[in-house]
Design a protein around this motif. Sequence first.
Motif, mmCIF file in Angstrom:
data_model
loop_
_atom_site.group_PDB
_atom_site.id
_atom_site.type_symbol
_atom_site.label_atom_id
_atom_site.label_comp_id
_atom_site.label_asym_id
_atom_site.label_seq_id
_atom_site.Cartn_x
_atom_site.Cartn_y
_atom_site.Cartn_z
ATOM 1 N N GLY A 63 0.837 -1.194 0.000
ATOM 2 C CA GLY A 63 0.000 0.000 0.000
ATOM 3 C C GLY A 63 0.867 1.236 0.000
ATOM 4 N N ARG A 64 0.265 2.382 -0.339
ATOM 5 C CA ARG A 64 1.038 3.618 -0.497
ATOM 6 C C ARG A 64 0.687 4.701 0.522
ATOM 7 N NH1 ARG A 64 5.189 3.435 -3.923
ATOM 8 N NH2 ARG A 64 4.887 5.653 -4.237
ATOM 9 N N ALA A 65 -0.412 4.555 1.240
ATOM 10 C CA ALA A 65 -0.870 5.630 2.123
ATOM 11 C C ALA A 65 -0.241 5.581 3.515
ATOM 12 C CB ALA A 65 -2.389 5.600 2.243
ATOM 13 N N GLY A 66 0.537 4.566 3.800
ATOM 14 C CA GLY A 66 1.153 4.418 5.109
ATOM 15 C C GLY A 66 1.438 2.950 5.363
ATOM 16 N N VAL A 67 1.956 2.664 6.561
ATOM 17 C CA VAL A 67 2.379 1.308 6.904
ATOM 18 C C VAL A 67 1.793 0.921 8.254
ATOM 19 C CG1 VAL A 67 4.357 -0.184 7.407
ATOM 20 C CG2 VAL A 67 4.549 1.579 5.638
ATOM 21 N N VAL A 68 1.216 -0.273 8.310
ATOM 22 C CA VAL A 68 0.751 -0.837 9.574
ATOM 23 C C VAL A 68 1.650 -2.023 9.905
ATOM 24 C CG1 VAL A 68 -1.170 -1.836 10.850
ATOM 25 C CG2 VAL A 68 -1.624 -0.174 9.024
ATOM 26 N N LEU A 69 2.237 -1.998 11.089
ATOM 27 C CA LEU A 69 3.041 -3.114 11.567
ATOM 28 C C LEU A 69 2.195 -3.912 12.545
ATOM 29 C CD1 LEU A 69 5.645 -4.740 11.830
ATOM 30 C CD2 LEU A 69 6.446 -3.056 13.505
ATOM 31 N N ALA A 70 1.764 -5.101 12.113
ATOM 32 C CA ALA A 70 0.918 -5.978 12.927
ATOM 33 C C ALA A 70 1.793 -7.027 13.588
ATOM 34 C CB ALA A 70 -0.147 -6.639 12.058
ATOM 35 N N VAL A 71 1.741 -7.089 14.908
ATOM 36 C CA VAL A 71 2.565 -8.032 15.659
ATOM 37 C C VAL A 71 1.708 -9.207 16.119
ATOM 38 C CG1 VAL A 71 4.059 -8.341 17.662
ATOM 39 C CG2 VAL A 71 4.072 -6.160 16.423
ATOM 40 N N PRO A 106 -7.086 -9.057 12.685
ATOM 41 C CA PRO A 106 -7.883 -7.843 12.840
ATOM 42 C C PRO A 106 -7.332 -6.660 12.045
ATOM 43 C CG PRO A 106 -7.081 -8.612 14.997
ATOM 44 C CD PRO A 106 -6.649 -9.596 13.971
ATOM 45 N N VAL A 107 -6.018 -6.573 11.911
ATOM 46 C CA VAL A 107 -5.440 -5.495 11.103
ATOM 47 C C VAL A 107 -5.839 -5.656 9.640
ATOM 48 C CG1 VAL A 107 -3.250 -4.669 10.120
ATOM 49 C CG2 VAL A 107 -3.520 -4.850 12.601
ATOM 50 N N LEU A 167 -7.947 -4.644 20.517
ATOM 51 C CA LEU A 167 -7.375 -4.844 19.187
ATOM 52 C C LEU A 167 -8.236 -5.726 18.287
ATOM 53 C CD1 LEU A 167 -3.603 -5.135 20.092
ATOM 54 C CD2 LEU A 167 -4.762 -3.258 18.955
ATOM 55 N N ASP A 168 -9.516 -5.452 18.234
ATOM 56 C CA ASP A 168 -10.351 -6.132 17.248
ATOM 57 C C ASP A 168 -10.425 -5.251 16.009
ATOM 58 O OD1 ASP A 168 -12.801 -4.326 17.419
ATOM 59 O OD2 ASP A 168 -12.601 -4.965 19.507
ATOM 60 N N GLY A 169 -10.928 -5.814 14.928
ATOM 61 C CA GLY A 169 -10.955 -5.095 13.665
ATOM 62 C C GLY A 169 -11.697 -3.773 13.734
ATOM 63 N N GLU A 170 -12.781 -3.719 14.503
ATOM 64 C CA GLU A 170 -13.585 -2.494 14.588
ATOM 65 C C GLU A 170 -12.820 -1.363 15.267
ATOM 66 O OE1 GLU A 170 -17.574 -1.065 16.944
ATOM 67 O OE2 GLU A 170 -17.520 -3.118 16.153
ATOM 68 N N LEU A 207 -7.678 3.897 12.651
ATOM 69 C CA LEU A 207 -7.093 4.181 11.347
ATOM 70 C C LEU A 207 -7.818 5.337 10.660
ATOM 71 C CD1 LEU A 207 -6.422 0.612 9.939
ATOM 72 C CD2 LEU A 207 -4.721 2.275 10.679
ATOM 73 N N ARG A 208 -9.143 5.339 10.730
ATOM 74 C CA ARG A 208 -9.916 6.426 10.096
ATOM 75 C C ARG A 208 -9.536 7.777 10.669
ATOM 76 N NH1 ARG A 208 -14.196 2.695 10.402
ATOM 77 N NH2 ARG A 208 -15.004 3.674 12.291
ATOM 78 N N ASP A 209 -9.264 7.816 11.968
ATOM 79 C CA ASP A 209 -8.905 9.080 12.605
ATOM 80 C C ASP A 209 -7.466 9.494 12.324
ATOM 81 O OD1 ASP A 209 -11.419 9.182 13.704
ATOM 82 O OD2 ASP A 209 -10.809 8.360 15.649
ATOM 83 N N PHE A 210 -6.619 8.541 11.949
ATOM 84 C CA PHE A 210 -5.190 8.799 11.823
ATOM 85 C C PHE A 210 -4.712 8.979 10.391
ATOM 86 C CE2 PHE A 210 -0.783 7.089 11.526
ATOM 87 C CZ PHE A 210 -0.124 8.030 12.301
ATOM 88 N N VAL A 211 -5.173 8.116 9.499
ATOM 89 C CA VAL A 211 -4.634 8.091 8.137
ATOM 90 C C VAL A 211 -5.111 9.313 7.360
ATOM 91 C CG1 VAL A 211 -4.603 6.809 5.973
ATOM 92 C CG2 VAL A 211 -4.415 5.591 8.139
ATOM 93 N N ARG A 212 -4.205 9.884 6.589
ATOM 94 C CA ARG A 212 -4.536 11.073 5.783
ATOM 95 C C ARG A 212 -5.229 10.673 4.500
ATOM 96 N NH1 ARG A 212 1.325 13.996 6.052
ATOM 97 N NH2 ARG A 212 2.084 12.197 7.137
#
Length: 197
Positions: free
Chosen positions: A96-104, A110-111, A183-186, A192-197
Amino acid sequence: MQSEMLTALTQTLPDLARNDSLSGGSLLIGYESAQEVGRFAARAGWSVHVPGHPDEVRAAVRKAAAGTGQAYIHVSRHSNAEPRAAADGFEMVREGRAGVVLAVGATLDPVLRATAGLDLAVLYATTVRPFDAVGLRTAVLAADHADVVLAEPYPRGTCAHQVAETLVHVPHRLLALGDEDGLDGEHIARALRDFVR
């Protein structure tokens, strides 16, 4: 009822002892002991593993037991639906190009649900120490925005310092999510909606 993750652990340890597979290193395992992750992550010389599937638990225990170093393995009752191939560093699961999510560990499923339809790269980590600085930096530099979301199944921000050190010369934004955030999907999708540009 015993979780599949704990079952995988309790089945693997006796096999190692029977087959004399234990080496001269130190192997510590914590089950649902989220606070311990930060403690061992802060200790020099320790590797910290956070498998996200029963098969990954088995592989992590066997690999750590065969080594000569000091390893801590965090086992959660939660798991991803499918195992991932063992990787030494972070695995690119979705580009993806809009940012990076690091799921541990077990945050991967859920991510993936939360990022469905979003142009976000998703990295998967089962080992957080040593921290794969090259893998994270490469993913961030390939994105249009240096926005990083860290989803960890233990206290929020445990790996935030490593992210900051990795991106010290890259102006970036970081959102750290931990087990206290639900840390559930919701919950992840809302963050993410509040953070991602």
